[in-house]
Structures are given as C-alpha cells and as structure tokens.
Scaffold this active site. Sequence first.
Site, PDB file in Angstrom:
ATOM      1  N   TYR A 146       0.933  -1.106   0.025  1.00  0.00           N
ATOM      2  CA  TYR A 146      -0.064   0.069   0.063  1.00  0.00           C
ATOM      3  C   TYR A 146       0.793   1.384  -0.096  1.00  0.00           C
ATOM      4  O   TYR A 146       1.701   1.660   0.844  1.00  0.00           O
ATOM      5  CB  TYR A 146      -1.030  -0.002   1.231  1.00  0.00           C
ATOM      6  CG  TYR A 146      -1.824   1.147   1.338  1.00  0.00           C
ATOM      7  CD1 TYR A 146      -2.074   2.250   0.503  1.00  0.00           C
ATOM      8  CD2 TYR A 146      -2.418   1.393   2.833  1.00  0.00           C
ATOM      9  CE1 TYR A 146      -3.042   2.997   0.534  1.00  0.00           C
ATOM     10  CE2 TYR A 146      -3.361   2.453   3.035  1.00  0.00           C
ATOM     11  CZ  TYR A 146      -3.732   3.192   1.875  1.00  0.00           C
ATOM     12  OH  TYR A 146      -4.516   4.097   2.053  1.00  0.00           O
ATOM     13  N   LYS A 174      -1.526  -1.393  -3.917  1.00  0.00           N
ATOM     14  CA  LYS A 174      -2.702  -0.452  -3.975  1.00  0.00           C
ATOM     15  C   LYS A 174      -1.978   1.021  -4.033  1.00  0.00           C
ATOM     16  O   LYS A 174      -0.940   1.294  -2.905  1.00  0.00           O
ATOM     17  CB  LYS A 174      -3.365  -0.552  -2.565  1.00  0.00           C
ATOM     18  CG  LYS A 174      -4.673   0.592  -2.414  1.00  0.00           C
ATOM     19  CD  LYS A 174      -5.092   0.526  -0.831  1.00  0.00           C
ATOM     20  CE  LYS A 174      -6.065   1.677  -0.752  1.00  0.00           C
ATOM     21  NZ  LYS A 174      -6.472   1.912   0.699  1.00  0.00           N
TER      22      LYS A 174
END
EC number: 4.3.3.7
Lengths: 317, 317, 317, 317
Positions: A146, A174
């Site tokens: 992320y 992400k």
Amino acid sequence: MINRELRNISLMEDIKKLKLITAVKTPYLPDGRFDLEAYDKLVHYQIEHGVEGVIVGGTTGEGQLMGWDEHIMLISHTVNYFGEMIKVIGNTGSNSTGEAMHATEQGFAVGMHAALHINPYYGKTSHDGLLLHFQSVLSMGPAVIYNVPARTGQDIPPSVIEKLKDLPNFCGVKECVGNDRIKSYTEHGIVVWSGNDDQCHDARWDFGARGVISVVSNLIPGLMHDLMIKGKNKKLNEKLLPLIEWLFAEPNPIGLNTALAQLGVVRPVFRLPYAPLNLRKRQEFVGLVEDIGREHFVGTNDVQVLSDEDFLVLQRY
Amino acid sequence: MINRELRNISLMEDIKKLKLITAVKTPYLPDGRFDLEAYDKLVHYQIEHGVEGVIVGGTTGEGQLMGWDEHIMLISHTVNYFGEMIKVIGNTGSNSTGEAMHATEQGFAVGMHAALHINPYYGKTSHDGLLLHFQSVLSMGPAVIYNVPARTGQDIPPSVIEKLKDLPNFCGVKECVGNDRIKSYTEHGIVVWSGNDDQCHDARWDFGARGVISVVSNLIPGLMHDLMIKGKNKKLNEKLLPLIEWLFAEPNPIGLNTALAQLGVVRPVFRLPYAPLNLRKRQEFVGLVEDIGREHFVGTNDVQVLSDEDFLVLQRY
Amino acid sequence: MINRELRNISLMEDIKKLKLITAVKTPYLPDGRFDLEAYDKLVHYQIEHGVEGVIVGGTTGEGQLMGWDEHIMLISHTVNYFGEMIKVIGNTGSNSTGEAMHATEQGFAVGMHAALHINPYYGKTSHDGLLLHFQSVLSMGPAVIYNVPARTGQDIPPSVIEKLKDLPNFCGVKECVGNDRIKSYTEHGIVVWSGNDDQCHDARWDFGARGVISVVSNLIPGLMHDLMIKGKNKKLNEKLLPLIEWLFAEPNPIGLNTALAQLGVVRPVFRLPYAPLNLRKRQEFVGLVEDIGREHFVGTNDVQVLSDEDFLVLQRY
Amino acid sequence: MINRELRNISLMEDIKKLKLITAVKTPYLPDGRFDLEAYDKLVHYQIEHGVEGVIVGGTTGEGQLMGWDEHIMLISHTVNYFGEMIKVIGNTGSNSTGEAMHATEQGFAVGMHAALHINPYYGKTSHDGLLLHFQSVLSMGPAVIYNVPARTGQDIPPSVIEKLKDLPNFCGVKECVGNDRIKSYTEHGIVVWSGNDDQCHDARWDFGARGVISVVSNLIPGLMHDLMIKGKNKKLNEKLLPLIEWLFAEPNPIGLNTALAQLGVVRPVFRLPYAPLNLRKRQEFVGLVEDIGREHFVGTNDVQVLSDEDFLVLQRY
C-alpha cells in the site's frame, strides 16, 4: 490440511482477480467498542451488491485507532462469518516491523486471505530498510503493498516495488500516487488497484489497473460494481464525482463516518481524533443522496441531517 | 503531596526555560530488549555536558517501535534515576487519541515532567479533530506540541496553534517547518524549539526560538551546549553542519544509530525497519569525527568502521 | 550509577530488616481506573504511622485484577513519590514464568526495591518446576517468596525453600501456613514474615518471625507498629483480634475494601469479582471502630454505614 | 445473520449433548510460539477418532501461560479450521471479571461455540461475588462452569450452582469434586461433565454425568470414545487406569506434555513453570504404551524415551 505454500499460491491467484474491494468502515457502540451487529449488516450489504473483497481495519476502518487484539478479532470475525463469500484482506501492516510481523502472523492464523502492508509511516526508513521490512512481512503470506505518501510522508518508489514484485507472496500494489504510476506498473505486469475513488474509473479502463480499493463503495457498492466491472462508463463516473469530492473534503474517514451515520446504518459515534463534518457539509450530503438516488445507497432509512448534539465523540475507547 | 495544578504550573515554567533538549537514543540488547545500562550511560553523559532535558521514546528514540508498556517503563526509569538532574519529557503522543490519553495519564502518574504531543500522523484529521485531540491530551499535564509534516503528512497550521496557546498546560511548540514559522510564533509570545539541527543556531539567535530539541546532541552534547547557550557562534555552527548533514542523509535515527554503534557506546543492534547506513557512509563518519575532534563525542573508545557482519538487524522484538 | 549487584545486596539487607509491611489497598475511581489521589493519601498515612514497606498490587491490592501495564505504573508511581521514605515491594509474581520475568524486569527497571514472588497458583507445577520458576525470577533482583496454599492450591514445601535460601537474591518468605512452619524456618536462619494478621503477634515474639506483611495495617498502621515493633503486647493483640476476624470473614480484600469505604478514605467502588460485605457486617464494623477508637484508624471522617446503593460494582475496568 | 439469542439456544443444545470433550494440548515451537502445524494435526486426529468437542486454552492447554491475544487467536484458528467438525469451547474464564468479560466477548465474536468459566482462583471471593461474576460472563453466550477446588482454592458450592442453573446461557458444570457431587447435580437435571479421567467411566454410567472433559483423550481419543459412548466397559476402564495415574503423577499437563513429546507428535518444548517428568517416569511411559497398544495412541512414530538434553524449557515466551 493442505500444504500452506499451495494454499498461499491459490489465495494469491484469487486476490489478484479482485476488481472491487471495499475498505470497510468499523462502526462503534456508544462506549467505543465495535458494533458488530451494524458491521455485519454493512458487510452483508457489500456482498449482496457485488463487492468481492474487504480491507478490515484499514485507514478507512480506523485500524490506527484499534488495539491489535481487537484488530485481529475483527479480521477473525469477518473470516468466520463471511470468509466463504468474500475475500478478507487484513490490514496487518505497521510502521513497526515487529508489530507487523506479530499481527500478520496472527491474521493468517485466524484465516485471513491476504494482508495489506503499508511502508513505515511517520518513522520512515531508508530504501534498504523498506526492502527488509517488506521482505520480513511478505514471508508470511499473500500481501498487497500500500503506497499513500500523503499519509506516510514517504513514497514507495518504483525501484523498491521492482525488487518486491518477484517475491513469493507479492500480489500487487494499492497505489495512490496517480494513474501515470499505475500505468507504468501495469505495463510491467504488476497488478495494481487504485486507491483513489476519483481516479479509479480511468485507472481501470485506461491505465491498466485491476480494480479499486474503495471508500465510496461503503455507500454505493452496487454503482461501484457497475463502474468497475460492467465496463467503461464515463457518465456514471461523472455522476459519482461530486459525492466522492464531498467524501474527501476532510481526511478520510471523516466524510464516510458522517455519511453512514446520516444514512442510519451506523450509530453517530466517533473515536477521536475523528470528528463529524460540519452542519453545512452534512446538509450537502442529503442533496448528493437525492441526486444519485437513495435506493443506490446502503441502508433503508431516510437520509437525515444530524445535529451536533446527535454525535458522540469519544476520547477514550 | 502538593496540589497537582500548582505542580503543573511550576513544571511548565521549568520546561519553558529549557534551551537544550536531546531526543535521546534507545539502545538495544541483542534480543531486542532495552539495554538500560548503555542507556543510563548515554543519559549520564548528556547531563554531564549541559543538556537540560530529554525526550524519551521520541521518533529518534524509536517510540514508534515500542510497546506502550516498555515505553512507559523507559519514561519511568528515566524519571527515577535522573529526574532530579534533568527534565524528562515523555513522548506519549499518538495518532490514536485513546492511546495518547492512556499513555499520557500513565506517563504523568510515573512522574514525567511534560509530554510531547504529535498531531495524528498517517490517520490525519480535520482541524476540528486536531483541536479536540490536543484539548483532550493537554488536559492531563504540561505538554509540548510537535509539528513535523514531513513525517505526519499534515501540517499543524498556525491557526490551530493560536487556539491551543492559551490552554492551561500548553508549554510551546517543537517546530520543524522552518525558521520563518518559528519567527512568527515567537513574535506572538509562543515558546518554540527548533526541531531541525541544521537550523537551530539561527532559530535560537535570529528567530526567537527558545532552543532546540536535538538529535545531534546525542553525539556532541557539549558542543551543542556551546551553540545554544553560550551565545551566537556562526563558526561552530558551520563546523557542525557536515556532521548534521551526514546524520540526516537517511531518515533519522538511521544515521544516529550507526554513529553511536561506531563510537562504541551502543551495541550495533537495530530494530527493523531501521537498518544501518551503508559502508561508504560509515567510512565518512570517521572523517567527520576526526574533523570535529573525538574528544567532543560521547564515549571513550576509538571510533571505528563497522562491517556489515557487525550489525544485528531484528525483525521481531 | 552504582553496580547493580552491589545495589541488590544493599537492598536485600534493607528488606530483611523490615518488621511492618502493608499490603496496600488500591483505590478506584468510578470508571475503574486507579484513584491515585486517594492512594497517595493512604501511603502517606502509612508512612506517618510507622509502616516500613508496602506491597504494591498484592492480592490485597488486587494485582490479579490489573493489567500488567497499570500494575507496573502503580509500582513506578509509588517508587517515585514515596521510594525515599518507604520500601516498595512490587508483586510481580505470576503463575506464568514468562509474565513474572517480564513484570519483574520492568519492576526493577522502574526502581522497585524488591519483588514478591508467588508459586504458580491454579496452573501449579512439580517441585522441579517450582525450582526452575523461582530460580528464573530470583535472578532479577531481591525477592520475597510468598506461600499461601489456601489461595494457590499448592504448598511450597520446606524442601523447596531449603534449596532457594542460598540463591543470591533470596530475602525471605511470607508464610501463611502457620507459626510452626515459621518457627522451623527461623531456626534455620531464614527471614520470615507472617502473612496472617491474627497470628503475627505470636509469630513475631514467640516464633522468630521478623515481622508481618499485613492487611489490617491499612486501617490501623499505628497500632500495628506498636504490636510489631514496641514489644510483646498480648493485651493489644487481643483487642485487635475481633477486627481482624471481621476483616477475613470473606476472602480478603472484601472486608478491607468495605472498611476503607466506610471510613471515607476510598470511594465505594469495587472491581468484580469483589463485592461489598453485607449490611449486617457493615453495621458491625462501626462497633469495632468504636471499640478500638476512631482516632487509631486511617482518615478523618466519621465512620458510617453505607447502604447498598452507595456502592458501585464494576464488571469492566 | 440469524438472531444471536436463537443462535445461542441452538448452540446450548449442541453443547449439552457432547459426551467426549478433549482439553487439548497447545504445542510450541522452539521459540515458544504456538506450533500450529502440530496443533492442527492433534485436533484432526481428535476429530477422526470420535471426539466431539475441544477446550481451547484450558489448564491442560496452558491458557494460564498465554497472552489473551494469542489465546483468542488460538480459539479463532480452531473455529476457522475445525468449527464445522467439532465444537469449540474457549477457556475465556479468568479470576478477573474484567478480563473474563473482555476475552469472552472476543471469543464469541470470533465464533467459539461456548465458553468455559472458572470461579476466581487465587483472588477468590464471597458467594455474592461468585454470583455477580458468573452472571456477568454468562450474559455473553453459552457457558460451562468449571469447578476444581484443588486448583482454585475455593469450591463452587451447590448453593451457587443452584442459582446459576436457570440463567439463559448456562449449559452445565465441569465438576472435579467427585461422583457424589455429580450425582446430586444430575438428579436435579443439571448437565455435568466429569473433570477427572480416573472417575469418568463411573461418572458417566453410574452417576448420571453426560460425559467427560478429558486430558487422556489427547493421547487415546479412540479408546475414550469407546469408554464414554459405546457403553459401560469396566474392563477397558481398568486397562486405562495405570496410564491415567501416570498422567497425573505431577500437576497436569506435565505428564501429557511429556507423553506427547515421546510419541513424537509435539516438539519437546516446555513453557515454564512446566518441566518434563523425570527419566524414570519417562521410561515407565513406554511400558504403558506397549500395554495398551501403540496403535491406540496419537501419532505414527515409535514411542521413545527422551533424554534430559532433548527438552527445551523456556523462561520467556
């Protein structure tokens, strides 16, 4: 009792296919404990409207305000009650490698399908440190990396992702930096989910993103399903942008928490440092719901404008 | 058993006078527990060389890698053994208001003199949320507010500080945004400590800062005492800048940890995500020590270049 | 920064001399947190009336109802505010060796003078296990061994004490089995404190005990000082026995908690599983105070009979 | 998402029917963490051989040596991987009502089918306190009450059970006091499981017990299934008694841990205060296995006599 490595490979393939993942809200009781009844209804509604995965205890779900024991409990609860219907991705990342190891180990022990791993925010580290951190936690099971420099204070650069992408449990990224970054990753065969609701339509249909890890899908999972799975739909995207803009007027999940309370699906209870949007913003939300159509939103109550007194803002929890 | 409010007012006055505060390093044993013997020597050396306060478990001291129980234990230990000789400021801030309340309450219960409070990094919040967060934690005892947007992802703007400055336990601000911001605060009567070693000389002598909360003073407390207390000294400042630049080549405390290990005052043990500086940088350090003079640095061993194998980098702790 | 081993030897000698040690009550706020203001007054009163040491978080102080973080915080608080006036013995024992190691290490790090170590209650173990457990925890600093089979379900037999008595940090035994056991220990040069208020006078003056670790001294430290330090005094002992009997009518600290609430020195707040004595017993207490004399008891308010409604009994804390 | 109250009633009926429940051993890795791979095999073998329920983290499973986070993780893991094949009863009892509430809430949140609740050992309390404690924890879901005065130091008397038996989630009692007590309960319609392996055959067939919560069934689940489910079998019972006697020569689970290590199904790793049985006892075990037949025991390796050096006994975990 199948081999763990085989299980992980199979899970990775499942994770990589997901197009619509919701970073699900954690609702609270008036004393600050989790409102699991409201949570179960939220997750159930997500499943019914085409969401394929949930991030449990993400920044949206306020994992940063949880003790690890309640965080793992929530992951475990989600796996137990919904794990056969939806993929459960536990946010067991941390800026402490030791904590991330401990939480990730527990998360996989209770059956989560994958982990979400942030780079060490606030404390930050060198690129060597980043690599050692991610290598440590990736050893435990399937993981999504992320990247959100606006929160962490430090970008995970492509040079680091390049080194992570061939590690055994690496599922993808992400990415919140923008669609150009996404494009360069997907052109190199890396699975990417957009972390920005306002860019996810284009990310998916024009820049190669696999899908989105979404906040707004807490509210309108069915429409987000249309947007991300049914095909390019600029008109729908434009229709949703005012809502998305409203949602991120203040740091997420302030808008989301306010919206769900006004939709009557969670109690109007905040754990500080989050506090409700102001009255003007709360009034705006009703108009946004009407423009899109109440029937597309979670819950069945009429949307209402809550007053300041309706909210409970907790210091200790 | 004097009145708590009176005690706080008295502590506040003491805190506001401090010119040289060290964000002290936390040394580790090979199994990752604290090396209290090395820690005590470090603190003792600080006291002997004119440092007036310590931040315990700051970002430099790797509070972000501590469990709260060991964090409070370290604050308590420092109060018990050194509290009559130096002011002990516990970094009991957190991005979770609930955690910050709990830790701050415990910190004051064990006798710390003041708290350091960061704004909610990573999770971030609205200005309303910032105010409510700081009001909550300031209710507990004397506090220094810490602004470092490069770590937190969110600036604490002057408009928020303006509202905090008249609260009962507000001591001042540790500000890393720069000397113009510092100047505007000090002109309005707010006590400010520079959080940037490379700017602190000018901050102190030209921009009104009360002093510095320093990293480099872990290494050279005596010289920093000269720089901050003995009067304007551009020459000394320039002499120290190469060392300071070296120290922050990678995110702090990577440089500091490497330096202290090479000076032989802490074991070469890192808690991930921190990893030692590379060999070239480690070699540079020896030159820097020679330029400034070994005698100005903490410890008595010869400075040495450690090899990669000398370092122990821990995943779990 | 004196050598730790020397410090321990010096502490051991100090501990072995103590004749009157109070297992001090932990008072609570209505939300279940510690009431440190009431606690400080209690400890202060103890010091003023001749008590030489306190057990912090013992069974009387309800250590079994504390999280370790608050337990260590209370030890640390006591050291910080009273450690120069009274010896602070932390109950860092546990039926888990791992927990006992962790807590004892933290307790000594925050400056406690000695530890109290119970044998592994409930889980129990073999004599081999007992020895390994005690050897582990005794390695950390001065310790008193605590034997109370009516609570633990397992006697620490003399054969085990015999093997412990020559270990470096062994200070002595708090023994609840009775005065014959005490006699046999003291004849072999082992320092013993009676753990039974009703037997402590005889233990001290006829069976060789060094003193007492007392519950009733929470209420009447001055009289217990007379009893244990001023010389044999059968008359005083007999005068106190009805109060002591009343105090242990139900498992300690039920009686003590009730008494202190009726004396107005702690709030009438209980952490379950403790609940107040019944009304008849509460009425009896007033008579007992009158017989002995209100002036000998802690606090300055009139003793009163509280009604059921006055008590707050907490499930969660 | 069925109604929670209905779910509880249904679970209660399922729990009340169980005849053979194993208090399952927790195996460890050399660093003291759980060995989930060995655990899964143990549970799997239990299921294959007719065991209907497991107690997770009981005294046998060394719940007293677990942090609550790992304890809840193990319950959750067991539910997730085996919950459709076997009933999972979490030992979420504690001598602290606050802890028991917290753990029981988490246990039910992660899907355990019932809780095991001990009375407050070591700290003990009044009968009023017992009732309030059990009422508090019984409010949360189906529960079995556990009475073992030889560990707790306090009998739960029939007068207390009489008051608990009509509470909503009361399933029954695990009783260790003996078969006369069991008889009097079962005659009053209370479901009882014997907590003593040496008495469980008679308890079941002559005194009305529903079944057993067993330790020896970790080793020989198939034979215990015969004993408790296939009908009265004095001959088999007598055949097993020497093994049972051996197993309890020292406080449980010392014998069990030693046996499972020698059978090659768990690593020879002990968390202190447990230590292996001595060599003579370890040699005896081989004879007992031969008498009963290796094929009836868990695992497939030859049983062996381990030497002292084979065992790893951990202080910290």
